[in-house]
Design an enzyme around this catalytic site. Sequence first.
Site: not given
Ligand code: IMP
Length: 180
Positions: A104-105, A108, A157, A170
């Site tokens: 994963e990148d 969150d 963010f 990106r």
């Molecule tokens: P989650 O399901 O809320 O954990 O979020 C997962 C996805 O949301 C990540 O794989 C990102 O693609 C996107 N995301 C979450 N936080 C950020 C951020 O700070 N910047 C850009 N994309 C984010």
Amino acid sequence: MAEVTYNGLTFEPYITRDAIAEQVKRVAAEIRRDIDPGEIPLFLCVLNGAYIFAADLFRECGIQNAEIAFIRFKSYEGTSSTGKINEVMGLDTDIKGRTVIIIEDIVDTGLTADHLRRKLLEQQPKRVAMATLLFKPDSLKAGEAPEYVGFNIPSKFIIGYGLDLDGLARNLPDIYVLKS
Ligand code: IMP
């Protein structure tokens, strides 16, 4: 490094490419240490955001027999999570009895990671672990913390090194944070 602006939002430098490379190296060593000899692990890159981290991590791991596959989810719009996860591209590789390392990148809310873990566990893999470049522990709402983490960061963010704002930014080699 200078500030950058996308869609009217200003971001300031946050993590340099050198610091990223250092953590990619460390995380790769941790993953390698946990792979049993003779195993052929499957690295599973979560598109779109993880593609740059995945390319660097996969090579840095240096495991002779390893596979990579790709899956795509979308849960973000603008600078916040929609809370709904849309699986856009599914997994067609057999993972029964195998070690799967999700790449994963960023984790969150953890909703995407938790959803994916559950789906993979239905297919009876040997082990599922998650490697993420960035983890926002204060935002976690679902599932467990990732096993391999590059950086723990506050709930802000960020963009760059694969992470986007509505599809943009990106290609920035360094990571930037939204100015408050
Ligand atoms: P989650 O399901 O809320 O954990 O979020 C997962 C996805 O949301 C990540 O794989 C990102 O693609 C996107 N995301 C979450 N936080 C950020 C951020 O700070 N910047 C850009 N994309 C984010």
